[in-house]
Design a protein around this motif. Structure first.
Motif, PDB file in Angstrom:
ATOM      1  N   GLY A 178      36.303  73.108  74.703  1.00  0.00           N
ATOM      2  CA  GLY A 178      37.163  72.994  75.866  1.00  0.00           C
ATOM      3  C   GLY A 178      38.485  73.716  75.670  1.00  0.00           C
ATOM      4  O   GLY A 178      39.072  74.238  76.620  1.00  0.00           O
ATOM      5  N   TYR A 179      38.948  73.759  74.414  1.00  0.00           N
ATOM      6  CA  TYR A 179      40.200  74.430  74.079  1.00  0.00           C
ATOM      7  C   TYR A 179      40.066  75.120  72.729  1.00  0.00           C
ATOM      8  O   TYR A 179      39.392  74.630  71.828  1.00  0.00           O
ATOM      9  CB  TYR A 179      41.371  73.435  74.022  1.00  0.00           C
ATOM     10  CG  TYR A 179      42.038  73.218  75.357  1.00  0.00           C
ATOM     11  CD1 TYR A 179      43.123  74.000  75.743  1.00  0.00           C
ATOM     12  CD2 TYR A 179      41.569  72.253  76.237  1.00  0.00           C
ATOM     13  CE1 TYR A 179      43.729  73.816  76.978  1.00  0.00           C
ATOM     14  CE2 TYR A 179      42.169  72.066  77.478  1.00  0.00           C
ATOM     15  CZ  TYR A 179      43.259  72.848  77.840  1.00  0.00           C
ATOM     16  OH  TYR A 179      43.844  72.681  79.070  1.00  0.00           O
ATOM     17  N   HIS A 180      40.750  76.273  72.606  1.00  0.00           N
ATOM     18  CA  HIS A 180      40.848  77.000  71.348  1.00  0.00           C
ATOM     19  C   HIS A 180      42.302  76.919  70.876  1.00  0.00           C
ATOM     20  O   HIS A 180      43.229  77.070  71.684  1.00  0.00           O
ATOM     21  CB  HIS A 180      40.521  78.476  71.525  1.00  0.00           C
ATOM     22  CG  HIS A 180      39.213  78.764  72.174  1.00  0.00           C
ATOM     23  ND1 HIS A 180      38.723  80.052  72.304  1.00  0.00           N
ATOM     24  CD2 HIS A 180      38.271  77.968  72.736  1.00  0.00           C
ATOM     25  CE1 HIS A 180      37.552  80.026  72.909  1.00  0.00           C
ATOM     26  NE2 HIS A 180      37.266  78.766  73.195  1.00  0.00           N
ATOM     27  N   LEU A 181      42.499  76.730  69.578  1.00  0.00           N
ATOM     28  CA  LEU A 181      43.817  76.866  68.959  1.00  0.00           C
ATOM     29  C   LEU A 181      43.729  78.116  68.087  1.00  0.00           C
ATOM     30  O   LEU A 181      43.176  78.084  66.981  1.00  0.00           O
ATOM     31  CB  LEU A 181      44.164  75.633  68.126  1.00  0.00           C
ATOM     32  CG  LEU A 181      44.137  74.299  68.881  1.00  0.00           C
ATOM     33  CD1 LEU A 181      44.444  73.142  67.947  1.00  0.00           C
ATOM     34  CD2 LEU A 181      45.126  74.318  70.037  1.00  0.00           C
ATOM     35  N   VAL A 182      44.246  79.216  68.586  1.00  0.00           N
ATOM     36  CA  VAL A 182      43.994  80.531  67.997  1.00  0.00           C
ATOM     37  C   VAL A 182      45.159  80.942  67.098  1.00  0.00           C
ATOM     38  O   VAL A 182      46.310  81.044  67.548  1.00  0.00           O
ATOM     39  CB  VAL A 182      43.783  81.586  69.098  1.00  0.00           C
ATOM     40  CG1 VAL A 182      43.442  82.939  68.477  1.00  0.00           C
ATOM     41  CG2 VAL A 182      42.680  81.143  70.057  1.00  0.00           C
ATOM     42  N   TRP A 183      44.845  81.200  65.840  1.00  0.00           N
ATOM     43  CA  TRP A 183      45.840  81.632  64.856  1.00  0.00           C
ATOM     44  C   TRP A 183      46.199  83.088  65.122  1.00  0.00           C
ATOM     45  O   TRP A 183      45.320  83.960  65.164  1.00  0.00           O
ATOM     46  CB  TRP A 183      45.250  81.458  63.461  1.00  0.00           C
ATOM     47  CG  TRP A 183      46.206  81.622  62.328  1.00  0.00           C
ATOM     48  CD1 TRP A 183      47.433  81.067  62.182  1.00  0.00           C
ATOM     49  CD2 TRP A 183      45.964  82.389  61.142  1.00  0.00           C
ATOM     50  NE1 TRP A 183      47.977  81.426  60.982  1.00  0.00           N
ATOM     51  CE2 TRP A 183      47.104  82.245  60.323  1.00  0.00           C
ATOM     52  CE3 TRP A 183      44.902  83.174  60.700  1.00  0.00           C
ATOM     53  CZ2 TRP A 183      47.207  82.857  59.079  1.00  0.00           C
ATOM     54  CZ3 TRP A 183      45.001  83.779  59.457  1.00  0.00           C
ATOM     55  CH2 TRP A 183      46.140  83.621  58.661  1.00  0.00           C
ATOM     56  N   HIS A 200      49.819  79.054  66.181  1.00  0.00           N
ATOM     57  CA  HIS A 200      48.599  78.829  66.944  1.00  0.00           C
ATOM     58  C   HIS A 200      48.913  78.956  68.434  1.00  0.00           C
ATOM     59  O   HIS A 200      49.939  78.455  68.902  1.00  0.00           O
ATOM     60  CB  HIS A 200      48.029  77.437  66.660  1.00  0.00           C
ATOM     61  CG  HIS A 200      47.353  77.333  65.341  1.00  0.00           C
ATOM     62  ND1 HIS A 200      47.816  76.538  64.318  1.00  0.00           N
ATOM     63  CD2 HIS A 200      46.236  77.926  64.871  1.00  0.00           C
ATOM     64  CE1 HIS A 200      47.008  76.651  63.278  1.00  0.00           C
ATOM     65  NE2 HIS A 200      46.050  77.481  63.582  1.00  0.00           N
ATOM     66  N   VAL A 201      48.015  79.611  69.143  1.00  0.00           N
ATOM     67  CA  VAL A 201      48.143  79.745  70.590  1.00  0.00           C
ATOM     68  C   VAL A 201      47.145  78.783  71.231  1.00  0.00           C
ATOM     69  O   VAL A 201      45.949  78.805  70.911  1.00  0.00           O
ATOM     70  CB  VAL A 201      47.859  81.192  71.042  1.00  0.00           C
ATOM     71  CG1 VAL A 201      48.114  81.329  72.533  1.00  0.00           C
ATOM     72  CG2 VAL A 201      48.717  82.174  70.252  1.00  0.00           C
ATOM     73  N   VAL A 202      47.628  77.924  72.100  1.00  0.00           N
ATOM     74  CA  VAL A 202      46.776  76.944  72.773  1.00  0.00           C
ATOM     75  C   VAL A 202      46.118  77.618  73.971  1.00  0.00           C
ATOM     76  O   VAL A 202      46.801  78.032  74.916  1.00  0.00           O
ATOM     77  CB  VAL A 202      47.593  75.722  73.217  1.00  0.00           C
ATOM     78  CG1 VAL A 202      46.678  74.683  73.874  1.00  0.00           C
ATOM     79  CG2 VAL A 202      48.328  75.102  72.025  1.00  0.00           C
ATOM     80  N   VAL A 203      44.792  77.724  73.926  1.00  0.00           N
ATOM     81  CA  VAL A 203      44.067  78.531  74.907  1.00  0.00           C
ATOM     82  C   VAL A 203      42.978  77.709  75.589  1.00  0.00           C
ATOM     83  O   VAL A 203      42.024  77.272  74.931  1.00  0.00           O
ATOM     84  CB  VAL A 203      43.413  79.755  74.225  1.00  0.00           C
ATOM     85  CG1 VAL A 203      42.707  80.625  75.263  1.00  0.00           C
ATOM     86  CG2 VAL A 203      44.445  80.564  73.454  1.00  0.00           C
ATOM     87  N   PRO A 204      43.058  77.469  76.886  1.00  0.00           N
ATOM     88  CA  PRO A 204      41.928  76.867  77.606  1.00  0.00           C
ATOM     89  C   PRO A 204      40.703  77.772  77.496  1.00  0.00           C
ATOM     90  O   PRO A 204      40.801  78.994  77.638  1.00  0.00           O
ATOM     91  CB  PRO A 204      42.431  76.776  79.051  1.00  0.00           C
ATOM     92  CG  PRO A 204      43.928  76.808  78.939  1.00  0.00           C
ATOM     93  CD  PRO A 204      44.216  77.694  77.773  1.00  0.00           C
TER      94      PRO A 204
END
Length: 403
Positions: A178-183, A200-204
């Motif tokens: 549901g969500y990615h926490l992208v480094w 980390h970028v919070v990405v739907p």
């Protein structure tokens, strides 16, 4: 659906009526059985284990670490370990996806860092259905970030937020997330190119510009959907980038490079795999009656001794897992320097338990008509999670020699 709200320095925090999971032995055993019922099917197909995740969701396990201020149970590491042992005993792929989700909620509970609107969206969706989250960090060129280095993935600052671009590897959960926490590294007009910010970028997961590349064709954890994912021009708001602090010396170090108090979710799920292998061995030994013997092989001293060895290894892994978590929850900080080698010891025990069962039974244990071969494939994946054995032992050796 009702909710209450309070104000914080990051905005409005909403509390939802999350269930408190029943963690009694009987309830956990029921979830284990339900998850296990579809484990072989998911392992064969490689599909996202939706049935297993739905079972975990119905039992309230996916949201067990949601903070009490959000209406969640706010369960701690000991209860998380019990949950993941139970899920790992049913299906290691389901347990891995749940472990990553519980870790994300626990981190938010400890220190609120998500954009308020996005975390509220995650909570609302998590009430209705399984909504997994994962920190997506590895890259094809970089490899595991715990080994050092900075990501090639960038978050470029714009007038209205950020634009994310990059290629990630080993993104567990795949299209089920549901969500990615992208480094990523921040690309900012006023930033220091020699020392860029990292975070980390919070990405739907449903934003435009996200493409999955089906690279996962693995020996174990086949249903974990740990594929590659590509981000191209993914647009995000200003507060979506969450910086990771540098160390006291000003150098960025990956937080997964050494074990911390919240990092025993992954070992716990493999303890569950070892328990499942023990149960499979026992079931086979009780029902296998060779013509030359005329009675179940469970009645022979050789098989009894093997069963004892398997039990020793499982008991050792469980004692290490629950012992260290209890010490941490009691505030015993003296164990902190030893956490990485404790994880190594747990890994060695669970692998030994499953390998012992397989070696004793021979061909029947390696047949895809049974479950032991899947448990063997899955348990070997314990060695992949950071910190890996060589780095943990090197750090421990340097520590004790310096002391």
């Amino acid at each position: 659906m009702t909710s209450t709200a309070e104000r914080t320095d990051r905005g409005e925090v909403v509390a939802y009526p999350f269930p408190v999971p029943d963690l009694s032995p009987a309830a956990l055993a029921a979830v284990t059985a339900e998850v296990a019922a579809t484990a072989t099917e998911h392992d064969r197909s490689g599909a996202v284990p939706l049935a297993g995740l739905a079972a975990a969701h119905r039992a309230g396990l996916l949201t067990a670490t949601v903070a009490q201020r959000h209406g969640g149970p706010g369960l701690g590491p000991l209860d998380v370990a019990r949950i993941l042992v139970a899920l790992g005993e049913g299906d290691a792929s389901v347990a891995l996806i749940v472990a990553n989700t519980l870790s994300a909620h626990a981190a938010q509970a400890e220190h609120a860092h998500w954009p308020v609107a996005l975390y509220d969206d995650l909570l609302r969706r998590s009430l209705e259905a399984a909504t997994p989250v994962n920190a997506i960090r590895a890259e094809p060129e970089l490899g595991a970030p715990a080994r050092g280095g900075l990501p090639a993935t960038t978050a470029r600052r714009t007038a209205d937020g950020w634009v994310l671009d990059g290629h990630k590897a080993y993104a567990t959960g795949g299209t089920g997330l549901g969500y990615h926490l992208v480094w990523a590294v921040a690309d900012e007009p006023d930033g220091d190119p020699e020392r860029p910010r990292v975070g980390h970028v919070v990405v739907p997961a449903d934003l435009p510009g996200i493409t999955w590349v089906e690279t996962w064709d693995h020996l174990g954890l086949r249903a974990s959907n740990t594929h590659d994912v590509v981000y191209e021009g993914v647009r995000l708001p200003h507060d979506a980038f969450v910086e990771i602090p540098r160390g006291p010396d000003g150098v960025y170090r990956d937080p997964a490079a050494s074990a911390g108090p919240g990092s025993f979710g992954h070992p716990a799920l493999y303890v569950g795999v070892a328990r499942a292998a023990r149960a499979a061995f026992v079931d086979f030994a009780r029902t296998r009656v060779p013509a030359a013997l005329g009675r179940p092989i469970a009645t022979t001293e050789r098989i009894q001794a093997v069963a004892g060895e398997i039990d020793l290894q499982v008991a050792q892994a469980e004692t290490l897992l629950y012992g260290v978590v209890r010490r941490l929850e009691a505030g015993d900080t003296s164990v902190l320097p030893e956490l990485s080698v404790v994880k190594v010891a747990i890994a060695r025990s669970v692998v030994s338990a499953v390998q012992t069962a397989v070696a004793a039974l021979g061909n029947p244990a390696l047949s895809r008509h049974g479950v032991l071969e899947r448990h063997l494939r899955d348990v070997l994946c314990v060695r992949v999670h950071p910190p890996q054995e060589d780095t943990a032992l090197l750090a421990a050796g340097r520590r004790i020699l310096a002391d």
